[in-house]
Design a protein around this motif. Structure first.
Motif: not given
Length: 146
Positions: A8-14, A71-77, A79-94
């Motif tokens: 899941i962490r790899t998927l979210l990084e992608n 990505t800040h404070e990423l939490t991944v949980v 169970s079997g074939d289900a998962a959830f994650a929550h995080m804070l994102l700092l979105d920056t750009g021009k």
């Protein structure tokens, strides 16, 4: 860390890398065809990959160049074939028009594994605001996530 959590962490990084590079073709295969996506912009709920794709393209188009997503404070949980994650994102750009901006975004992502592959089935993003003034909470040096 479990194997599922690592996947899941790899998927979210992608996902983050695809967003930062505005690579819609790399991003969309991470989403289930039945995705339900809640955003902070109208119409607030997007259903299906076509609607979600259009929403991401709208977001990408708001930037002149690439987008930075920390990505800040990423939490991944998992169970079997289900998962959830929550995080804070700092979105920056021009932004289009030349303004450099940063904004905090809260995100919750739900995933399901089907045929050995994790896909995002639901995502919910929101932008924190001050309820007294109804102004978006913009980051400053003293305002970091708790």
């Amino acid at each position: 860390m479990t194997s599922n959590e690592s996947e899941i962490r790899t998927l979210l990084e992608n996902r983050t890398a695809a967003c930062e590079n505005k690579d819609i073709d790399r991003l969309m295969p991470l989403y289930s065809p039945g995705i339900v996506y809640y955003d902070a912009v109208p119409p607030l709920r997007f259903r299906g990959t076509e609607a979600v794709r259009d929403n991401f393209l709208r977001w990408f188009d708001g930037y002149e160049g690439l987008i930075s997503l920390e990505t800040h404070e990423l939490t991944v949980v998992t169970s079997g074939d289900a998962a959830f994650a929550h995080m804070l994102l700092l979105d920056t750009g021009k932004r289009k028009g030349g303004e450099q901006s940063s904004i905090w975004v809260r995100a919750t992502t739900c995933l399901r594994r089907s045929h050995g592959r994790w896909l995002i089935t639901h995502e919910h993003v929101s932008v924190p605001f001050d309820p007294g003034t109804l102004q978006i909470w913009l980051p400053s040096d003293r305002d970091q996530p708790a």
